[in-house]
Design an enzyme around this catalytic site. Structure first.
Site, short mmCIF file in Angstrom:
data_model
loop_
_atom_site.label_atom_id
_atom_site.label_comp_id
_atom_site.label_asym_id
_atom_site.label_seq_id
_atom_site.Cartn_x
_atom_site.Cartn_y
_atom_site.Cartn_z
N ARG A 74 0.85 -1.18 0.00
CA ARG A 74 0.00 0.00 0.00
C ARG A 74 0.89 1.25 0.00
O ARG A 74 1.72 1.42 0.89
CB ARG A 74 -0.89 0.00 1.25
N HIS A 118 -2.60 11.09 1.22
CA HIS A 118 -1.96 10.86 2.50
C HIS A 118 -1.29 12.16 2.95
O HIS A 118 -0.08 12.22 3.12
CB HIS A 118 -0.95 9.71 2.41
N GLU A 163 -6.67 8.48 7.00
CA GLU A 163 -6.82 9.13 8.29
C GLU A 163 -7.27 10.59 8.22
O GLU A 163 -6.56 11.50 8.65
CB GLU A 163 -5.51 9.06 9.08
N ASN A 296 -6.60 1.92 10.62
CA ASN A 296 -5.25 2.08 11.14
C ASN A 296 -5.33 2.05 12.66
O ASN A 296 -5.95 2.92 13.27
CB ASN A 296 -4.64 3.40 10.68
N TYR A 298 -3.21 1.51 16.29
CA TYR A 298 -1.99 1.42 17.08
C TYR A 298 -2.33 1.31 18.57
O TYR A 298 -1.89 0.41 19.25
CB TYR A 298 -1.11 2.66 16.85
N GLU A 345 -2.97 -0.13 8.53
CA GLU A 345 -1.74 0.21 9.26
C GLU A 345 -1.80 -0.40 10.65
O GLU A 345 -2.84 -0.38 11.31
CB GLU A 345 -1.55 1.73 9.43
#
Length: 440
Positions: A74, A118, A163, A296, A298, A345
């Site tokens: 990606r 992005h 995002e 995404n 985390y 991600e």
């Protein structure tokens, strides 16, 4: 159930973070080119001027992807590399670069996923008001049409935005990312709606130009993890709650209009006349059919009576570790929106360096990925339809306002020489891919 046979194991990057060549071959300036050159905006005065020099080293990088066993990659297109003014004249050298990259990926049996945006808005559009300008919807439509017509014969997988909560929140609310604004909710809601409308236009443009296109949007999210079984009762309500004080960072602010064709009622009630006018036609445009949701993930948040223990495991960026983050992230979003999911991600920043033996030993990354992927496997076994996983990131790179200190890659980059070294985690991840996650 576990991972499907055609599960896509990949890695991800972004154009500004790796490409370099910021003013070569006709590329136009973008807002991160401008922002990173303002003293004090990025740690240690770092810029993405050369970054990882991927622009000149893409063939070497694709061979490293092959060595890692990646099935998919990606990457994002630099808008100003192919449209230096944001609209109008096309830069053929920029088109050539992405054509070469795509062809190299396909020749090595790596499926390309293109992210259209992005965070690197062309400077020529920024001076026209950027995302605050309602014309941004038409600019993005033109850009998406060019991408579809140019690359859609070989690329079928597209992500419109990466995002939006982060580039809106950090760039236009908190002001720590480009362009560095601190706006009020009225303007933030206006920008958010322009982004949503632009997404709708892009989906339509890609459908019109790409046969069998697979289209989605990627959102940053911190899933809610129940502390006890009893906390699962109102977990979904807590996670998707969207009011005027937190709308930017909520999944529902972005996905409710896209998937359901309406803003969250809680937000509409609280925001009142702060909300921009949104006609039935606007909502229909935003509500284009998408094929998947990109997440995404985390960090996460615990839901229930939780006190953070001293000494909790955390990353180089001081982000806490949440082994069940992927499990609850995919379950909450799949059960709510009933759309296939890609983890677009997930990864960890650690203190990496080349050891005396010439290798990069990153046991914390391996342990982190093992824990998170076990959680993802549990989410799939509990019923979530997950189609693929993209590690962030393929290689160490420019980490926005944090510069080059954080290292997220499974490939180590010596920024002085640009030499690449596969980390231990790259070989570990290759084994995961080869076993389709059965060794987790």
């Amino acid at each position: 159930m576990s991972f499907k046979k055609d599960f896509l194991w990949g890695a991800a990057t972004a154009s500004y973070q790796i490409e370099g060549a910021w003013n070569e071959d006709g590329k136009g300036s973008n807002i991160w080119d401008e922002f990173s050159h303002i003293p004090g905006k990025v740690d240690f005065g770092a810029t993405g001027d050369t970054a990882c020099d991927h622009y000149h080293r893409y063939k070497e990088d694709v061979q490293l992807m092959k060595k890692c066993g990646l099935k998919a990659y990606r990457f994002s297109i630099s808008w100003s590399r192919i449209l230096p003014e944001g609209t109008g004249t096309v830069n053929e050298k920029g088109i050539e670069f992405y054509n070469n990259l795509i062809n190299e990926l396909i020749a090595n049996n790596i499926t390309p996923f293109i992210t259209l945006y992005h965070w690197d808005l062309p400077s020529a559009l920024y001076v026209k008001g950027g995302w605050l300008n309602p014309e941004s919807v038409l600019w993005f439509e033109e850009y998406a049409t060019l991408i579809g017509k140019t690359f859609g014969d070989r690329v079928k997988n597209f992500i419109t935005f990466n995002e939006p909560s982060v580039f809106l929140g950090c760039g236009y609310s908190i002001g720590v990312h480009a362009p560095g604004y601190s706006l009020g909710n009225r303007d933030l809601l206006r920008i958010g709606q322009n982004i949503l409308l632009s997404h709708g236009k892009a989906v339509k443009a890609l459908r019109a130009t790409v046969k069998d296109a697979n289209i989605g949007i990627t959102l940053a999210t911190q899933p809610k993890i129940p502390v006890t079984k009893a906390d699962e009762k109102n977990l979904e309500q807590s996670y998707f709650s969207c009011g005027v004080d937190n709308f930017i960072w909520t999944t529902s602010y972005w996905l409710d209009p896209i998937v359901k064709g309406q803003y969250p009622q809680e937000l509409l009630t609280q925001a009142g006349d702060l909300m921009p006018s949104c006609s039935k036609n606007d909502l229909e445009l935003i509500n284009q059919k998408i094929d998947f949701i990109g997440l995404n993930i985390y960090e996460a948040q615990y839901h229930g009576d939780y006190k953070r223990p001293d000494g909790t495991a955390h990353t180089e960026l001081s982000w806490d570790v949440y082994p069940d983050a992927l499990k609850w992230g995919v379950l909450l979003n799949y059960n709510h929106y009933k759309l296939p999911i890609y983890i677009t991600e997930n990864g960890i920043s650690t203190h990496d360096w080349i050891s005396l033996d010439g290798k990069v030993h990153d046991p914390n990354r391996i342990d982190f990925l093992h824990r998170y992927l076990k959680g993802l496997k549990a989410g799939i076994e509990a019923g979530a339809d997950v189609r693929g996983y993209f590690h962030w990131s393929f290689m160490d790179n420019f980490e926005w306002a944090k510069g080059y200190n954080p290292r997220f890659g499974i490939v180590y980059v010596d920024y002085a020489t640009k030499e690449r070294t596969l980390k231990d985690s790259a070989f570990w991840y290759k084994n995961v891919i080869e076993s389709n996650g059965e060794n987790l």
